[in-house]
Design a protein around this motif. Sequence first.
Motif, PDB file in Angstrom:
ATOM      1  N   SER A 172      72.590 -52.817  72.677  1.00  0.00           N
ATOM      2  CA  SER A 172      71.957 -52.544  71.381  1.00  0.00           C
ATOM      3  C   SER A 172      70.980 -53.644  70.988  1.00  0.00           C
ATOM      4  N   THR A 186      63.155 -36.526  71.540  1.00  0.00           N
ATOM      5  CA  THR A 186      64.507 -36.969  71.182  1.00  0.00           C
ATOM      6  C   THR A 186      64.569 -37.242  69.684  1.00  0.00           C
ATOM      7  N   ARG A 238      78.289 -68.003  69.341  1.00  0.00           N
ATOM      8  CA  ARG A 238      79.708 -67.624  69.437  1.00  0.00           C
ATOM      9  C   ARG A 238      80.024 -67.329  70.893  1.00  0.00           C
ATOM     10  N   THR A 266      67.315 -54.428  62.821  1.00  0.00           N
ATOM     11  CA  THR A 266      68.301 -53.441  63.265  1.00  0.00           C
ATOM     12  C   THR A 266      69.386 -54.121  64.073  1.00  0.00           C
ATOM     13  N   TRP A 267      70.588 -53.628  63.914  1.00  0.00           N
ATOM     14  CA  TRP A 267      71.733 -54.196  64.633  1.00  0.00           C
ATOM     15  C   TRP A 267      72.818 -53.139  64.791  1.00  0.00           C
ATOM     16  N   ASP A 268      73.641 -53.381  65.755  1.00  0.00           N
ATOM     17  CA  ASP A 268      74.703 -52.415  66.023  1.00  0.00           C
ATOM     18  C   ASP A 268      76.029 -53.152  65.957  1.00  0.00           C
ATOM     19  N   ASP A 294      78.559 -53.546  68.761  1.00  0.00           N
ATOM     20  CA  ASP A 294      78.406 -54.600  69.763  1.00  0.00           C
ATOM     21  C   ASP A 294      78.811 -55.961  69.204  1.00  0.00           C
ATOM     22  N   ASP A 295      79.676 -55.975  68.204  1.00  0.00           N
ATOM     23  CA  ASP A 295      80.162 -57.237  67.629  1.00  0.00           C
ATOM     24  C   ASP A 295      78.981 -58.101  67.187  1.00  0.00           C
ATOM     25  N   LEU A 296      78.167 -57.528  66.323  1.00  0.00           N
ATOM     26  CA  LEU A 296      76.958 -58.220  65.894  1.00  0.00           C
ATOM     27  C   LEU A 296      76.748 -57.982  64.399  1.00  0.00           C
ATOM     28  N   LYS A 308      74.608 -56.917  75.634  1.00  0.00           N
ATOM     29  CA  LYS A 308      74.878 -56.006  74.519  1.00  0.00           C
ATOM     30  C   LYS A 308      73.635 -55.148  74.394  1.00  0.00           C
ATOM     31  N   ARG A 354      66.787 -51.262  73.619  1.00  0.00           N
ATOM     32  CA  ARG A 354      68.178 -50.821  73.650  1.00  0.00           C
ATOM     33  C   ARG A 354      68.464 -50.116  74.973  1.00  0.00           C
ATOM     34  N   GLU A 376      72.759 -62.041  62.662  1.00  0.00           N
ATOM     35  CA  GLU A 376      72.664 -62.450  64.061  1.00  0.00           C
ATOM     36  C   GLU A 376      71.628 -61.638  64.827  1.00  0.00           C
ATOM     37  N   SER A 377      71.097 -60.617  64.204  1.00  0.00           N
ATOM     38  CA  SER A 377      70.236 -59.691  64.950  1.00  0.00           C
ATOM     39  C   SER A 377      68.995 -60.387  65.493  1.00  0.00           C
ATOM     40  N   ASN A 378      68.668 -60.034  66.730  1.00  0.00           N
ATOM     41  CA  ASN A 378      67.435 -60.531  67.323  1.00  0.00           C
ATOM     42  C   ASN A 378      66.299 -59.536  67.147  1.00  0.00           C
ATOM     43  N   LEU A 379      66.636 -58.340  66.715  1.00  0.00           N
ATOM     44  CA  LEU A 379      65.636 -57.276  66.621  1.00  0.00           C
ATOM     45  C   LEU A 379      65.064 -57.238  65.205  1.00  0.00           C
ATOM     46  N   GLU A 395      65.015 -59.999  76.265  1.00  0.00           N
ATOM     47  CA  GLU A 395      65.994 -60.775  75.515  1.00  0.00           C
ATOM     48  C   GLU A 395      67.127 -59.864  75.119  1.00  0.00           C
ATOM     49  N   TYR A 455      71.526 -60.100  73.584  1.00  0.00           N
ATOM     50  CA  TYR A 455      72.790 -60.821  73.436  1.00  0.00           C
ATOM     51  C   TYR A 455      73.702 -60.420  74.578  1.00  0.00           C
ATOM     52  N   TYR A 470      66.396 -38.639  66.177  1.00  0.00           N
ATOM     53  CA  TYR A 470      67.268 -39.709  65.682  1.00  0.00           C
ATOM     54  C   TYR A 470      67.494 -39.437  64.204  1.00  0.00           C
ATOM     55  N   GLU A 485      74.962 -48.284  64.124  1.00  0.00           N
ATOM     56  CA  GLU A 485      73.632 -48.865  64.290  1.00  0.00           C
ATOM     57  C   GLU A 485      72.889 -48.816  62.948  1.00  0.00           C
ATOM     58  N   TYR A 486      72.521 -49.963  62.454  1.00  0.00           N
ATOM     59  CA  TYR A 486      71.881 -50.064  61.138  1.00  0.00           C
ATOM     60  C   TYR A 486      70.405 -50.399  61.297  1.00  0.00           C
ATOM     61  N   TRP A 487      69.594 -49.865  60.417  1.00  0.00           N
ATOM     62  CA  TRP A 487      68.168 -50.192  60.344  1.00  0.00           C
ATOM     63  C   TRP A 487      67.874 -50.537  58.887  1.00  0.00           C
ATOM     64  N   ASN A 489      78.983 -63.933  71.698  1.00  0.00           N
ATOM     65  CA  ASN A 489      77.648 -63.564  71.230  1.00  0.00           C
ATOM     66  C   ASN A 489      76.660 -64.611  71.743  1.00  0.00           C
ATOM     67  N   PHE A 531      73.046 -65.482  73.292  1.00  0.00           N
ATOM     68  CA  PHE A 531      71.685 -64.941  73.286  1.00  0.00           C
ATOM     69  C   PHE A 531      70.908 -65.508  74.470  1.00  0.00           C
ATOM     70  N   LYS A 581      60.493 -41.629  80.536  1.00  0.00           N
ATOM     71  CA  LYS A 581      61.527 -42.548  80.068  1.00  0.00           C
ATOM     72  C   LYS A 581      62.875 -42.140  80.632  1.00  0.00           C
TER      73      LYS A 581
END
Lengths: 998, 148
Positions: A849, B139, A789, B79-81, B84-86, A847, A902, B90-93, A837, A839, B141, B67-69, A792, A794, A924
């Motif tokens: 996230s 931290t 898209r 996981t995707w957020d 971020d329009d995802l 992006k 992230r 489409e998630s790469n994670l 990597e 998006y 979560y 943010e979803y897992w 979007n 990658f 970190k």
Amino acid sequence: MKKGWKIALISLGSLLGLVVVVVGIALWLIFTPSQLTSIVNRVAGNFVTCETHFGRVNLTLFKTFPDVGLRIDEVEIVNPIEGADVGQVAYIDNLTIGLDLKKYLKEGEIVVHQVLIDELNAYLYIDSLGNSNFDIFPHSDEEDTTESHFSLDSLPNIDLRKLRISNSGITFVNVKGDLYAGVQDIDLNIVGNLSNGTVDADVDLDVDRCAVRPIADSAAPNTRLHGVKMSLKAKGNLDEVEGKLKMRVANGQYNNLINERLQASKHDLLTLNVPFRADLQQMLFTLLDDSRLKVDDYALNLEGDVRLNPLWMDVEVGTDGEWQIEPLLAIVPEQFLGWKKGMDLGGKVALNAKVASIENDTAGNLPMVNAVVKLSNGRFYLPKSLPYKVDRINADLAARIDLAKKTPWSATINSFKAHTRSTDVSLTGKVDDLLGDMHIDAALRGRLPLADVAPMLPQSLPLVANGNADLDVKANFLLSQLKTKAFDRMHASGTFKFSHLDVTYDSIHATAPTLDVALQLPARQHSGKMADAHVKGSDLQLVMSGIEAHMEQPDINIGINNMMSEQLAAAFEIACGETEANIDSMLVSLGALELKGNMRMDSTQDNPLRKFNPVADIDMHSAVFYMPNLPDAVRLSQFTFQYDQSGCRIKNADVRIGHSDFQLYGNVDNLEQWLSHEAMLKADLNFTSNYTDVDQLMDLFSGMGSDKDTLEQMRQEDNVPKEANPFIVPKDVDITLHTHIRRSVAFGNDLNDVAGALTVNDGTAILDQIGFVCKAATMQLTALYRSPRPNNLFVALDFHLLDIRIDELLDMIPTVDTLVPMLAAFNGNANFHLAAETYLDARYQPKMSTLLGSAAISGKDLVVMDDNSIAQIAKLMQFKNWKDEDNKIRIDSLDVELTCFRREIEVYPFLINIGKYQLCASGKHNLSGACNYHVELLKNPLLAKVGVDVRGTLSSPKITLGEVRYADLYRPERQGVVEKRTLEMKRMIKEALESNVR
Amino acid sequence: MRKRWEIAIAVLLAIVILVVLVFRLLSSVAEGSLGVEGALPGRKASNCTMVNSQNLCGCWLRDGSQEYWNYSNDGTCTTWDEADDLGKEESNLVFVWRLNDSRLTHIFHGQLGNQSVPKVYTVKSISPKAMVWVDDYGTEYSFTKTDH
């Protein structure tokens, strides 16, 4: 004196009259009618075998004077046979025979001088077995075995002073031969003699009407003639008789061949006027100069020789001038005019023919006709085959017709000229074997509008043509070849000089102000092809399957097969000077084009490559491609490639696009399937360049292969700002470029000596271990880019920079500063390995996230920039004399591994050696700057162990003493499980990153 | 007299040093025995909680975010957020997860090369509807179960 002569003559006449009266009375008294009748009845039996009746027989002197006449009334011959309507064979109301009395009295020979027949009615009948009622003469009992050799010399002297038949009729019925004939009102007069080899005859025949028809079918065509008159005069020695034959038939019918128009004509149906010279011994007649045969008002002049028995002739026949075709056709029987249906035909025609029998011909001396036909000012119109009138037809034709069919019939077109609308054509040639497979050898010249030609072409031929053509064509072929469209066996050559040409053939449209086409059939230049065509012209405009081309000076050689078929095949050699073409929306300008190959057309296909099935070698020079979606033109100084069904082989393409130049060679496959959306376009190309502007090329080729409307819809759905123009990887293509680029610019960085493979595969771009040099550092990049898209995108990187200055690394990839903020404090050269990597959005912003990465940085002999945080840490750790004499902080080595997930970067513990001090750091931070780091002093002269925590934000850290944690991390003998695992993870990250370095 | 003092001080220092060394040794041993899998050296893992992996399976939404897992019982997680329009597809994670007691390890593999990114957390609490992790830096979560 006078009175004396008068008295003497009167006295002599009276004396003669007295003698005659006395002789007459004497004869009357001696030969009474009853006596004569009795004699005739008695004698008749000697001459005929049937029953005869004679009414009254008288002698007559005056009617037959000077001969003695025997007048017989009511002569009846009766011979009834089965089947005949009547038993009477003939009835003569009055028969007078004049006899030479002197000859009879002196020599006892009966010589007939006169025969006068009045009111003869004959009924002649032959039954189905061949028996006739007129077989009434006695036959010899002995069979005549001598051969019959008729000769005029054998005839006795004949002195027929008068033969007259008047008011007579004859009926002839031949059942066996299926023939009925009737002749009515016959008047025949014959005067003549034959003696001592000379003949002098005068025959006049007048028949009021006669009819001939078959018996079995009374409705069948028959022959009826009215007003038949014939006159024959002949005189001379038998071997040299001169005479004249006249004949006239006023009207009639012959096998329905005489149509109403002819019957209604004011002219006689048939007139024959033949002066002749004859050798009656040889039965050879010479028709003299004025011989004429006339049908209605159409006269044929005859001249020549005719021999009877067997028939032989050598006659010249000619019209008496020009005949008007239209009235001539009006008298031609309808059954012969089927071909003329719907046709308008006019003009004048003249015929001259020689009809000559072939000597010793076993087929009965059938003649050979050599004819010359001249047509002048003719016209022709047949709308169903030619929708316009042809006029000014002038032709000179010759034909040879062998009725014995021993030699082929042939025709020669000495000249043929015709005009229609704006068309003038002339034709010469010869046609052999007219009755068989016609062999045509002709030459056609003319100037014609192409629109006039279209109706003469096969309807299945998808051709529409306009313009004018000057033709000069020769053809040599058989009719069967034309009928079967066996053009490969026909011979033709010629030139077509077109002007204002506008032709559409199927989906191909061509125009040219002038175009010369030389045609050769069969092909000589292209072996195996049906025809050669050499096309030369100027300003040729060509439109085909979305392609519009303009050729300045085209020079095209084509070998064509199946020219008249929808399945056209051709071999071609095309050379063009300056050429412009519009392909779909792409404008192509060529300095020169050479194209050699062949094609086979399949009209059933839509795909242009399947439609034309081209096989071609193409060589372009100075080509410029203007594409609507490319702001810059694509310029090819040379473009050489081969194409066939197996693919396209690019031999060389010297390309300039925008700032970039490159040379391409390699293979492009699946073009045909790609156009039909059946398979991806495949290419494996070598890409060599002196300079490549990657950014510009990406802009140029962004979205190629994607539907523009679909792309725009996706942009709208993704709310992509107008100013954002992300690179959309071409879809439906699988292209691999093996690159070698001397200099390039990518994302604002100058890259040198770029080498590696770039693959674009259905929306995914892959850089496979591309090596290059940037800012004096050797780099290697493996990258993957997808654009599902616009918002979007990658990207995945495997990036290695070896021996690069740290400040230049940060300058080149600012993101590294974000990942490893402490790196900015170092100066010197380092190795940098990054795998990441994420998006990206439409503006190429990550992006976060989706960010996932790992990196390893190692360096030696680095200088630490004067940094406030480092100074604070050094103070807390009570560093003494840790700076060099030049007040710089030097570290022996640096070895950092980190991961990024992230928004969070985690730095694994790493060692820093600064002179006599050894530090370990880890922690970190996140992209908002919040950090949690720990720095620990592992080695120092005092063996003191001090830990420092760095918390807060990177820009304003809070540095405090902290716990000591890493005392045993780098002491193998004291490492626990956690220490070992931590170092193992560091090693794993580093090795994984470095393993891809070539 | 002065010599005696010097000897006494040396012995004292030796004793002190010896005491310090012993103390450090004992301290080190004690720290090593407390370390748990995946924890960085020197960092204490959070209190251990026995976690049933079945509780983990399902889709979780990180509190205060999009943010979803989504944990699957086949050992994978995505996981995707959506901020971020995802979308999920489409998630790469997409990664592998492993749970040992309360130590939750995520191992991500990049799409290029051999890239491997481990992330380790401690499950502080988990219920059918809520879950809290904590990383080695403290931290936290927090997540809520969702039917997404």
